[in-house]
Design an enzyme around this catalytic site. Structure first.
Site, PDB file in Angstrom:
ATOM      1  CB  SER A 147      -0.958  -0.002   1.182  1.00 23.40           C
ATOM      2  OG  SER A 147      -1.495   0.975   1.476  1.00 23.40           O
ATOM      3  CE  LYS A 173      -4.618  -0.044   0.453  1.00 21.99           C
ATOM      4  NZ  LYS A 173      -5.326  -0.641   1.344  1.00 21.99           N
ATOM      5  CE  LYS A 175      -3.847   3.755   2.343  1.00 26.74           C
ATOM      6  NZ  LYS A 175      -5.238   3.202   2.736  1.00 26.74           N
ATOM      7  CG  ASP A 200      -7.551   2.473   0.554  1.00 28.57           C
ATOM      8  OD1 ASP A 200      -8.623   2.849   0.544  1.00 28.57           O
ATOM      9  OD2 ASP A 200      -7.010   1.965   1.541  1.00 28.57           O
ATOM     10  CD  GLU A 225      -8.713  -0.796   0.567  1.00 28.68           C
ATOM     11  OE1 GLU A 225      -7.818  -1.115  -0.225  1.00 28.68           O
ATOM     12  OE2 GLU A 225      -8.609  -0.950   1.802  1.00 28.68           O
ATOM     13  CG  ASP A 250     -10.458  -0.774   4.880  1.00 25.74           C
ATOM     14  OD1 ASP A 250     -10.673  -1.259   6.085  1.00 25.74           O
ATOM     15  OD2 ASP A 250      -9.340  -0.151   4.891  1.00 25.74           O
ATOM     16  CE  LYS A 274      -7.139  -2.269   6.585  1.00 25.75           C
ATOM     17  NZ  LYS A 274      -7.379  -0.782   6.934  1.00 25.75           N
ATOM     18  N   GLY A 302      -3.932  -4.526   6.139  1.00 30.10           N
ATOM     19  CA  GLY A 302      -3.058  -4.166   7.128  1.00 30.10           C
ATOM     20  C   GLY A 302      -3.426  -2.846   7.827  1.00 30.10           C
TER      21      GLY A 302
HETATM   22  O1  OSB Z   1      -7.050   1.766   4.373  1.00 33.57           O
HETATM   23  O2  OSB Z   1      -6.129  -0.070   4.297  1.00 33.57           O
HETATM   24  C1  OSB Z   1      -6.121   1.209   4.684  1.00 33.57           C
HETATM   25  C2  OSB Z   1      -3.089   1.908   6.623  1.00 33.57           C
HETATM   26  C3  OSB Z   1      -3.507   2.529   7.976  1.00 33.57           C
HETATM   27  C4  OSB Z   1      -4.776   2.971   7.920  1.00 33.57           C
HETATM   28  C5  OSB Z   1      -5.616   2.483   6.863  1.00 33.57           C
HETATM   29  C6  OSB Z   1      -5.047   1.461   5.864  1.00 33.57           C
HETATM   30  C7  OSB Z   1      -3.716   1.309   5.881  1.00 33.57           C
HETATM   31  C8  OSB Z   1      -3.045   0.662   4.758  1.00 33.57           C
HETATM   32  C9  OSB Z   1      -1.706   0.275   4.891  1.00 33.57           C
HETATM   33  O3  OSB Z   1      -3.539   0.669   3.492  1.00 33.57           O
HETATM   34  C10 OSB Z   1      -1.571  -1.317   4.849  1.00 33.57           C
HETATM   35  C11 OSB Z   1      -0.433  -1.783   5.509  1.00 33.57           C
HETATM   36  O4  OSB Z   1       0.533  -1.747   4.690  1.00 33.57           O
HETATM   37  O5  OSB Z   1      -0.499  -2.486   6.709  1.00 33.57           O
HETATM   38 MG    MG Z   2      -8.062   0.780   3.222  1.00 33.36          MG
END
Ligand code: OSB
Ligand code: MG
Length: 380
Positions: A147, A173, A175, A200, A225, A250, A274, A302
């Site tokens: 991510s 992924k 952001k 995401d 996402e 999510d 998660k 995660g």
């Molecule tokens: O939206 O999935 C998410 C991290 C912190 C808060 C929200 C998210 C995330 C990640 C990181 O996308 C996922 C990871 O590398 O653990």
């Molecule tokens: Mg997410």
């Protein structure tokens, strides 16, 4: 054969519990992590340690210090754990009775998951089996996923993507946020026409943005996402009718019931599970097994966990319902040094091995853990 979700119903808590401690730790991220709603430059986490006969089970609460991903925070989770969960736990109780204590609590699923995780790690260690086996699941290699946070500019983003491609991540992924979306996605897609790519938004859009979101259909994304509100299920169904890119939820999914509602309304075609957000491994498995029956692909998300939480995510993903690569990345993407060993690494094909050993299979690095612990409270 019992499904993994059902096998836990036959388990019981350890015959003795000698000690329970809550620790708050903080380790620096190599680089700050930016999402549409916030940015974090350190990982602060609440750890639950439950001991029996000299063996410690560890759980990591995925709540952040702040309410910018989820309404729960480290302080709220600690309060719920201390006042409402730990006082009711009894050595030797049936796992189903333990779950009933957790389920009586409304919401606060990150708090519930942290205690459930510590109990599961402890029980699997006392049985001397790896957690995946304790859950009745067979071992498999886990495909990695990454991510990538919001970057200051497109060049920086391309640099991050190239390094993920070099490391052989199976899925990337990005952001995104309102105004940082089509342009960056098209820039990445042009250079990497064939990678498994997704985005995401962490809830940054509204239904007023449908036409912009529709233009993302041109980039062959695996999914988008949580495009809309963090607590929405209804409007995502409306959006999904208007775009061909699969919507993945999510933030909106906290339980099996939420997953059933979202699927029956057509709010998503994919779910990010998660375990720390849905109340723990048991609920995560129930959601995963329900989705498998309904042909809804799921993957394991995660929360930038330390090595404790990341290990739970790895064991969970051995379940066959987790058909898509998740957000489990190498430790070195996040931290200079982690509080557990071994750290998570990718092999030459971008797969991650489940840590061997009983329970979650990782050991605390006691020296470093002591150094980064902000406070410890002994509950009993
Ligand atoms: O939206 O999935 C998410 C991290 C912190 C808060 C929200 C998210 C995330 C990640 C990181 O996308 C996922 C990871 O590398 O653990
Ligand atoms: Mg997410």
């Amino acid at each position: 054969m019992d499904t993994a979700g059902q096998i836990l119903r036959t388990r019981q808590l350890p015959k003795t519990i000698d000690k329970i401690e809550l620790h708050i730790v903080e380790i620096p991220f190599k680089k700050p992590f930016f999402i549409s709603s916030y940015a974090w430059s350190t990982k602060r986490a609440l750890l639950v340690e439950i001991c029996s006969g000299g063996v410690s089970g560890w759980g990591e609460c995925v709540a952040d210090p702040d309410p910018y991903y989820s309404p729960e925070t480290i302080a709220s989770a600690r309060y719920i754990i201390k006042e409402y969960i730990l006082p009711q736990i009894k050595a030797g109780m049936q796992f189903t009775d333990f779950e009933a204590i957790l389920n009586k609590i409304r919401g606060n699923r990150m708090a519930r998951a942290a205690v459930e995780n510590a109990i599961l790690d402890l029980c699997a260690k006392l049985d001397d089996v790896p957690l995946y086996r304790f859950l009745g699941v067979r071992k498999k290699k886990i495909p990695s996923g990454i991510s990538i946070g919001i970057q200051p500019n497109t060049d920086a983003l391309i640099g991050e993507v190239q390094s993920a491609v070099d490391d052989k991540y199976h899925r990337i992924k990005l952001k995104i946020k309102n105004g940082y979306d089509v342009e960056v996605i098209s820039a990445v897609r042009n250079i990497y026409p064939d990678i498994q790519l997704m985005a995401d938004a962490n809830g940054d859009y509204t239904l007023a943005d449908i036409s912009g979101l529709k233009s993302l259909d041109n980039y062959n994304l695996m999914m988008i996402e949580q495009p809309l509100g963090y607590d929405d299920i209804i409007q995502h169904a409306e959006l999904q009718k208007n775009i061909s890119t699969p919507v993945c939820l999510d933030e909106s999914i906290h339980s099996l019931q939420d997953a059933k509602n979202a699927i029956s309304l057509g709010s998503c075609k994919i779910i990010n599970i998660k375990q720390g957000r849905v109340g723990g491994i048991a609920e995560a498995l129930r959601i995963a097994e329900y989705c498998m029956k309904k042909n809804i692909p799921v993957w394991c998300g995660g929360m930038d966990e330390t090595g404790f939480g990341r290990a739970f995510n790895l064991h969970l993903q051995t379940h066959p319902a987790f058909a898509l690569p998740g957000d489990t990345s190498a430790t070195s993407r996040y931290f200079e040094k982690d509080i557990v060993f071994p750290e998570v690494t990718l092999n030459a094909e971008g797969f991650i091995d489940i840590p061997s050993g009983s329970g979650i299979g990782v050991q605390p690095d006691m020296g470093y853990l002591a150094k980064v612990t902000l406070g410890t409270e002994r509950i009993f």
